[in-house]
Design a protein around this motif. Structure first.
Motif, short mmCIF file in Angstrom:
data_model
loop_
_atom_site.label_atom_id
_atom_site.label_comp_id
_atom_site.label_asym_id
_atom_site.label_seq_id
_atom_site.Cartn_x
_atom_site.Cartn_y
_atom_site.Cartn_z
N THR A 189 9.21 -16.67 -59.12
CA THR A 189 9.39 -18.32 -58.42
C THR A 189 10.56 -18.89 -57.73
O THR A 189 11.50 -18.25 -57.80
CB THR A 189 9.88 -19.42 -59.50
OG1 THR A 189 7.98 -18.55 -60.72
CG2 THR A 189 8.91 -20.70 -59.92
N ARG A 190 10.02 -18.67 -56.12
CA ARG A 190 11.60 -19.28 -55.30
C ARG A 190 10.81 -21.19 -55.14
O ARG A 190 9.73 -21.77 -55.50
CB ARG A 190 10.51 -18.63 -53.95
CG ARG A 190 10.24 -17.21 -54.78
CD ARG A 190 10.60 -16.49 -53.25
NE ARG A 190 10.37 -14.90 -52.85
CZ ARG A 190 11.70 -14.40 -52.94
NH1 ARG A 190 13.04 -14.91 -52.88
NH2 ARG A 190 11.48 -12.90 -53.09
N ALA A 191 12.00 -21.35 -54.64
CA ALA A 191 12.17 -23.02 -54.65
C ALA A 191 11.35 -23.58 -53.51
O ALA A 191 11.63 -22.79 -52.50
CB ALA A 191 13.63 -22.98 -54.19
N GLU A 192 11.09 -25.00 -53.87
CA GLU A 192 9.96 -25.10 -52.56
C GLU A 192 10.50 -26.32 -52.34
O GLU A 192 11.29 -27.12 -53.39
CB GLU A 192 8.10 -25.97 -53.45
CG GLU A 192 8.05 -23.79 -53.37
CD GLU A 192 6.12 -24.27 -53.62
OE1 GLU A 192 5.68 -25.30 -53.34
OE2 GLU A 192 5.25 -23.53 -53.68
N PRO A 193 10.08 -27.17 -50.94
CA PRO A 193 11.05 -28.78 -50.67
C PRO A 193 10.87 -29.26 -51.70
O PRO A 193 9.67 -29.42 -52.44
CB PRO A 193 10.54 -28.58 -49.88
CG PRO A 193 9.31 -27.39 -48.91
CD PRO A 193 9.70 -26.78 -50.16
N GLY A 194 12.14 -30.68 -52.23
CA GLY A 194 11.49 -31.32 -53.23
C GLY A 194 11.74 -31.03 -54.91
O GLY A 194 11.28 -31.52 -55.48
N ASP A 195 12.22 -30.09 -54.91
CA ASP A 195 11.91 -29.77 -56.81
C ASP A 195 13.07 -29.86 -56.99
O ASP A 195 13.50 -30.00 -56.67
CB ASP A 195 12.58 -27.58 -56.04
CG ASP A 195 10.92 -26.68 -56.48
OD1 ASP A 195 10.10 -27.19 -56.19
OD2 ASP A 195 11.49 -25.54 -56.64
N LEU A 196 12.54 -30.56 -58.45
CA LEU A 196 13.61 -31.05 -59.41
C LEU A 196 14.42 -29.88 -60.47
O LEU A 196 12.95 -29.97 -61.17
CB LEU A 196 12.54 -32.06 -59.85
CG LEU A 196 14.31 -33.38 -61.06
CD1 LEU A 196 15.67 -33.39 -60.08
CD2 LEU A 196 13.49 -34.55 -61.55
N VAL A 197 15.17 -29.87 -60.37
CA VAL A 197 15.63 -28.20 -60.87
C VAL A 197 16.38 -28.50 -62.68
O VAL A 197 17.17 -29.56 -62.49
CB VAL A 197 16.16 -26.92 -60.60
CG1 VAL A 197 16.86 -25.62 -61.29
CG2 VAL A 197 15.21 -26.75 -59.20
N ALA A 198 15.45 -28.29 -63.68
CA ALA A 198 16.19 -28.24 -64.81
C ALA A 198 17.21 -27.31 -65.54
O ALA A 198 16.68 -26.10 -65.64
CB ALA A 198 15.50 -28.59 -65.88
#
Length: 219
Positions: A189-198
Motif C-alpha cells: 500500500t502506497r501513500a496517497e494525498p491526504g492520508d491520515l495514518v495511525a
C-alpha cells in the motif's frame, strides 16, 4: 507556550516545575492555598486558588489565552469536568486529563480528551504530549509503554510504501484513513494525498517518530 495546570499535588507540582524550567509560561490552579507550598520558592509561574472547573480561578490563571490545559487533581470526576470546561468553554487547543479509573478513562477518550494515569508515567507522559503536539496519543496500552498516535502525511510522501515508515520493534503503521474510509495497509500500500495514518509506537520512540515526520515536513 502557556500551560494552565489544575491540581498542585505531586503530579501537578512536578510538571509545573519541569515546564517552567524549560521556559514555558506556567499557571497553576488548586483548591487549597497550602498547595502553593509544593512549588519551590523561586517558581516563576503563577498560582491561583480555586477548583479545576472554577471559571473565575481559571480565567485569573489566563485560560482564555492558554495553549494547553492539564487536569491532574486527585479526583477523576473533577479532572474530567475541568478538562471539558477548558475544551468546550474556552476552546483550549490541547487538553489532557489524569484519570485513574479505566472506565472513566474510556469515556473521556470517547469525548476526545486524552488521558494518562499513574504518578511517574503521568508526569513524563503529559510532558511528551505537550511537546509533541501533532502526535498527541489517542490511546495508551499497558502502563503507557505503547501508544496509538495519528498524523497526516506530507504531500511529498505520496507514492511511498507505508511500510517504509515502520521501524521494527518501535514504530508501525496500523491503519490509514483515506477519503473518509479506514483501511489496514498491505505490504504494498502506497501513500496517497491526504492520508491520515495511525501509528503504534513505543513511548520511548515517540520523539524518534516526531523527528522523522518533522524532517519529512521540513520543519
Amino acid at each position: 507556550m502557556r500551560v494552565v495546570i489544575a491540581g498542585c499535588g505531586r503530579v501537578g507540582s512536578a510538571l509545573a516545575v519541569r515546564l517552567a524550567s524549560e521556559g514555558h509560561d506556567v499557571r497553576v490552579v488548586d483548591r487549597s492555598a497550602r498547595a502553593r507550598g509544593r512549588l519551590p520558592s523561586g517558581f516563576p509561574g503563577l498560582f491561583r486558588q480555586g477548583s479545576e472547573y472554577d471559571r473565575a480561578a481559571l480565567e485569573a490563571a489566563g485560560i482564555e489565552h492558554a495553549d494547553a490545559f492539564v487536569a491532574v487533581a486527585s479526583e477523576d470526576n473533577s479532572n474530567i469536568v475541568g478538562a471539558r470546561t477548558a475544551r468546550d468553554t474556552y476552546r483550549v487547543p490541547v487538553v489532557l486529563a489524569r484519570v485513574d479509573d479505566a472506565g472513566r478513562a474510556d469515556i473521556c477518550r470517547e469525548l476526545g480528551i486524552p488521558t494518562v494515569a499513574g504518578v511517574q508515567w503521568t508526569v513524563h507522559g503529559i510532558h511528551r504530549m505537550l511537546l509533541h503536539r501533532h502526535l498527541i496519543p489517542e490511546a495508551a496500552f499497558g502502563g503507557g509503554e505503547t501508544l496509538l498516535v495519528r498524523s497526516r502525511l506530507p504531500e511529498h510522501l505520496t507514492g511511498r510504501r507505508l511500510t517504509d515508515l515502520d521501524v521494527d520493534g518501535e514504530i508501525r503503521v496500523v491503519e490509514v484513513t483515506r477519503a473518509g474510509r479506514s483501511l489496514v495497509p498491505a505490504h504494498g500500500t502506497r501513500a496517497e494525498p491526504g492520508d491520515l495514518v495511525a501509528f503504534a509506537v513505543a513511548a520511548t520512540s515517540l520523539e524518534r517518530l516526531r523527528g522523522f515526520l518533522d524532517r519529512e515536513l521540513g520543519t
